[in-house]
Design a protein around this motif. Structure first.
Motif, short mmCIF file in Angstrom:
data_model
loop_
_atom_site.label_atom_id
_atom_site.label_comp_id
_atom_site.label_asym_id
_atom_site.label_seq_id
_atom_site.Cartn_x
_atom_site.Cartn_y
_atom_site.Cartn_z
N VAL A 130 0.88 -1.16 0.00
CA VAL A 130 0.00 0.00 0.00
C VAL A 130 0.92 1.21 0.00
O VAL A 130 1.81 1.33 0.84
CB VAL A 130 -0.90 0.01 1.25
CG1 VAL A 130 -1.71 1.31 1.31
CG2 VAL A 130 -1.84 -1.18 1.24
N SER A 145 1.39 5.55 -0.19
CA SER A 145 0.61 6.71 0.22
C SER A 145 1.36 8.00 -0.12
O SER A 145 2.58 8.01 -0.26
CB SER A 145 0.31 6.66 1.72
OG SER A 145 1.49 6.86 2.47
N CYS A 195 -9.64 0.34 -3.58
CA CYS A 195 -8.18 0.27 -3.42
C CYS A 195 -7.59 1.62 -3.05
O CYS A 195 -6.46 1.72 -2.61
CB CYS A 195 -7.53 -0.24 -4.71
SG CYS A 195 -7.92 0.79 -6.14
N THR A 196 -8.37 2.70 -3.23
CA THR A 196 -7.91 4.06 -2.95
C THR A 196 -8.70 4.61 -1.76
O THR A 196 -9.92 4.49 -1.73
CB THR A 196 -8.13 4.96 -4.18
OG1 THR A 196 -7.47 4.38 -5.29
CG2 THR A 196 -7.60 6.36 -3.94
N THR A 254 -4.08 6.85 0.10
CA THR A 254 -3.40 5.55 0.02
C THR A 254 -3.93 4.77 -1.17
O THR A 254 -5.08 4.93 -1.58
CB THR A 254 -3.59 4.72 1.30
OG1 THR A 254 -4.97 4.41 1.47
CG2 THR A 254 -3.07 5.46 2.53
N GLU A 298 -3.78 0.71 -2.75
CA GLU A 298 -3.44 -0.71 -2.61
C GLU A 298 -3.02 -1.24 -3.98
O GLU A 298 -3.82 -1.29 -4.91
CB GLU A 298 -4.68 -1.46 -2.09
CG GLU A 298 -4.59 -2.95 -2.15
CD GLU A 298 -3.57 -3.52 -1.17
OE1 GLU A 298 -2.59 -4.14 -1.65
OE2 GLU A 298 -3.75 -3.35 0.03
N THR A 299 -1.73 -1.60 -4.12
CA THR A 299 -1.21 -2.02 -5.43
C THR A 299 -1.47 -3.49 -5.74
O THR A 299 -1.33 -3.91 -6.88
CB THR A 299 0.30 -1.75 -5.54
OG1 THR A 299 0.99 -2.54 -4.57
CG2 THR A 299 0.61 -0.28 -5.33
N LYS A 300 -1.83 -4.29 -4.74
CA LYS A 300 -2.07 -5.72 -4.97
C LYS A 300 -3.18 -5.90 -6.00
O LYS A 300 -4.27 -5.34 -5.87
CB LYS A 300 -2.46 -6.39 -3.64
CG LYS A 300 -2.52 -7.90 -3.73
CD LYS A 300 -1.14 -8.48 -3.57
CE LYS A 300 -1.20 -9.99 -3.59
NZ LYS A 300 -0.08 -10.54 -4.33
#
Length: 110
Positions: free
Chosen positions: A24, A26, A50-51, A71, A73-75
Motif C-alpha cells: 500500500v 501513500s 483500493c484508494t 493511500t 493498494e497495489t495488490k
C-alpha cells in the motif's frame, strides 16, 4: 461580496515512482484555503476501494494548510494506474480533485 472558501493543492497530480505490485503506497497532499471563509471537506469519492483518503473534518481556516493522505493498494493492480479522489467541499464548485499516477510492476516481472 460573499465570503467563500477556496481550495488550493500543492501539486494537482502526484506521480509515484514505479512500484512493484503488493504494498500500500501513500502520499500526503498539502491543501491550503486561499479563500476568506473556512474550508470544509465533508466527504470523498473514489472509483475503487483500493484508494482511500484520510483527512480531518475540522474546517481549514483562511490562509491555513491541512494534509490529506491518499493511500493506494497495489495488490492486483498492473501497469499504468491513474486515480482521482473527488473531494466534496464548501467551495463554489462544491467538489475538488486530487489525482495520482503510478506504474505498477506486476509480481514476478522486472
Amino acid at each position: 461580496m460573499s465570503q467563500r472558501a477556496e481550495f488550493s493543492v500543492d501539486k494537482a497530480v502526484f506521480t509515484f515512482p514505479d512500484t512493484e505490485e503488493g504494498p500500500v503506497i501513500s502520499h500526503e497532499f498539502v491543501i491550503t484555503n486561499t479563500g476568506d471563509a473556512p474550508l470544509v471537506i465533508s466527504d470523498y469519492k473514489v472509483s475503487c476501494p483500493c484508494t482511500k483518503a484520510f483527512f480531518s473534518k475540522e474546517p481549514i481556516q483562511p490562509g491555513q494548510t491541512a494534509v490529506i493522505e491518499v493511500t493506494f493498494e497495489t495488490k492486483g493492480k498492473y501497469y499504468e494506474q491513474d486515480r482521482t479522489v473527488l473531494l466534496f467541499t464548501n467551495t463554489k464548485k462544491g467538489t475538488d480533485k486530487l489525482r495520482f499516477k503510478v506504474y505498477v510492476i506486476p509480481e514476478g516481472e522486472e
